[in-house]
Design an enzyme around this catalytic site. Structure first.
Site, mmCIF file in Angstrom:
data_model
loop_
_atom_site.group_PDB
_atom_site.id
_atom_site.type_symbol
_atom_site.label_atom_id
_atom_site.label_comp_id
_atom_site.label_asym_id
_atom_site.label_seq_id
_atom_site.Cartn_x
_atom_site.Cartn_y
_atom_site.Cartn_z
ATOM 1 N N HIS A 57 -78.403 21.214 -7.630
ATOM 2 C CA HIS A 57 -79.093 20.445 -7.551
ATOM 3 C C HIS A 57 -80.051 19.505 -8.174
ATOM 4 O O HIS A 57 -81.469 19.178 -8.001
ATOM 5 C CB HIS A 57 -79.339 20.111 -5.551
ATOM 6 C CG HIS A 57 -79.854 19.624 -5.060
ATOM 7 N ND1 HIS A 57 -81.617 19.733 -4.855
ATOM 8 C CD2 HIS A 57 -80.318 18.725 -4.455
ATOM 9 C CE1 HIS A 57 -81.978 18.908 -4.480
ATOM 10 N NE2 HIS A 57 -81.525 17.951 -4.211
ATOM 11 N N HIS B 64 -71.703 18.247 2.488
ATOM 12 C CA HIS B 64 -73.271 17.909 1.156
ATOM 13 C C HIS B 64 -72.975 19.105 0.033
ATOM 14 O O HIS B 64 -73.629 20.409 0.808
ATOM 15 C CB HIS B 64 -74.317 18.132 2.723
ATOM 16 C CG HIS B 64 -75.304 18.325 1.503
ATOM 17 N ND1 HIS B 64 -76.548 19.371 1.602
ATOM 18 C CD2 HIS B 64 -76.186 16.737 0.807
ATOM 19 C CE1 HIS B 64 -77.752 18.174 1.240
ATOM 20 N NE2 HIS B 64 -76.941 17.109 0.439
HETATM 21 O O1 G3P Z 1 -75.995 12.941 0.235
HETATM 22 C C1 G3P Z 1 -77.520 12.482 -0.049
HETATM 23 C C2 G3P Z 1 -78.448 13.686 -0.563
HETATM 24 O O2 G3P Z 1 -77.702 14.774 -0.496
HETATM 25 C C3 G3P Z 1 -79.943 13.302 -1.126
HETATM 26 O O3 G3P Z 1 -80.514 14.385 -1.233
HETATM 27 O O4 G3P Z 1 -82.191 15.866 -2.153
HETATM 28 O O5 G3P Z 1 -79.771 16.677 -0.357
HETATM 29 O O6 G3P Z 1 -79.919 15.702 -3.230
HETATM 30 P P1 G3P Z 1 -79.865 15.763 -1.718
HETATM 31 CA CA CA Z 2 -77.705 15.334 -3.115
#
Ligand code: G3P
Ligand code: CA
Length: 263
Positions: free
Chosen positions: A66, A24
């Site tokens: 992000h 992630h």
């Molecule tokens: O992989 C999906 C996830 O990343 C969605 O949430 O807030 O971490 O972008 P976020």
């Molecule tokens: Ca994400």
């Protein structure tokens, strides 16, 4: 049938059903999220895929981060949509996590994708802004057609997912969804499955707070869709999801989850 042939079949079956471990924002437990360092570390740790987040800048380029602004990950406030890529790249996106990452820049899409090994590993490209980024993304990804299997797009926005699939039909597109709407209403899984199918998308990428069950995973798969889960850092929960048959799990801790799944 020879013993070696049986072993080969067993190995092939294991590969076919093994759960894809998606790092992630890269290996963001240890390295600064959405940086080249985090992507490189994820590949070193044996992640099957990396996820990244992308936005369109004021000068029509793609920046990998992000948030809508740079404050949390650089200590300096710039709104991405109002800044040029060059301006964003003057900032330090590594030091906030650990001084050893001082000097990491907000990466370009090309820099991020350049870390992807030639093989079966993939990048999950999450579009964080609106569909206005799709033309720039389509242009940037043109040269990646021969490696289409190594990329996919994910998006919470229905419009973004649909526009992406239209512009990039050679890429898989998965719809992200939390278990609740913004108004805290429960999301109707049946309706989500039907819509995702009707829109020609390839699967669902669902948050950890859904009421995960074998029946739920079966319903999504029987509709011909893939199913992924985010963001799971607890090895016990990861094992439960893998046992339910999810296709992949997104985590900040790819090494921990790999070992939890016995890989
Ligand atoms: O992989 C999906 C996830 O990343 C969605 O949430 O807030 O971490 O972008 P976020
Ligand atoms: Ca994400």
């Amino acid at each position: 049938m020879k013993f070696t042939t049986v072993l080969l079949f067993m190995f092939a079956a294991h590969i076919a059903h093994s759960t894809e471990i998606v790092a992630h924002r890269g290996a963001s437990g240890a390295a600064p999220e959405n940086t080249v360092a985090a992507f490189k570390l994820a590949w070193e740790l044996g992640a099957d895929a990396c996820e990244l987040d992308l936005h369109l800048t004021a000068d029509g380029k793609i920046a990998i981060l992000h948030d809508k602004d740079t404050e949390r990950t650089t200590g300096v406030l710039m709104r991405v949509a109002d800044s040029t890529l060059d301006d964003l790249r003057t900032l330090d996106a590594g030091a906030w996590k650990n001084v050893k990452y001082q000097g990491e820049k907000i990466p370009t899409l090309a820099e991020s994708l350049a870390t992807l090994p030639v093989g079966t590993q993939r990048f999950f490209l999450e579009i964080k802004c609106g569909p206005e980024v799709v033309p720039a993304l389509t242009e940037e990804l043109e040269d990646w057609k021969p490696r289409a299997a190594q990329l996919c797009i994910i998006a919470f926005s229905e419009a973004v997912a649909v526009e992406s699939k239209k512009a990039l039909p050679w890429l898989k597109v998965y719809r992200l969804s939390s278990e609740q709407t913004k108004d805290k209403e429960p999301v109707d899984l049946t309706a989500l499955i039907e819509k995702t199918k009707a829109q020609g998308l390839d699967g669902l990428d669902l948050g950890s707070k859904w009421l995960w069950s074998a029946a739920m995973v079966k319903r999504v798969k029987e509709a011909g869709l893939e199913i992924y889960a985010w963001t799971i850092n607890d090895p016990v929960q990861a094992k439960q999801l893998a046992d339910l048959g999810v296709d992949g799990i997104t985590t900040d801790e790819p090494a921990l989850l790999k070992s939890a799944l016995g890989r």
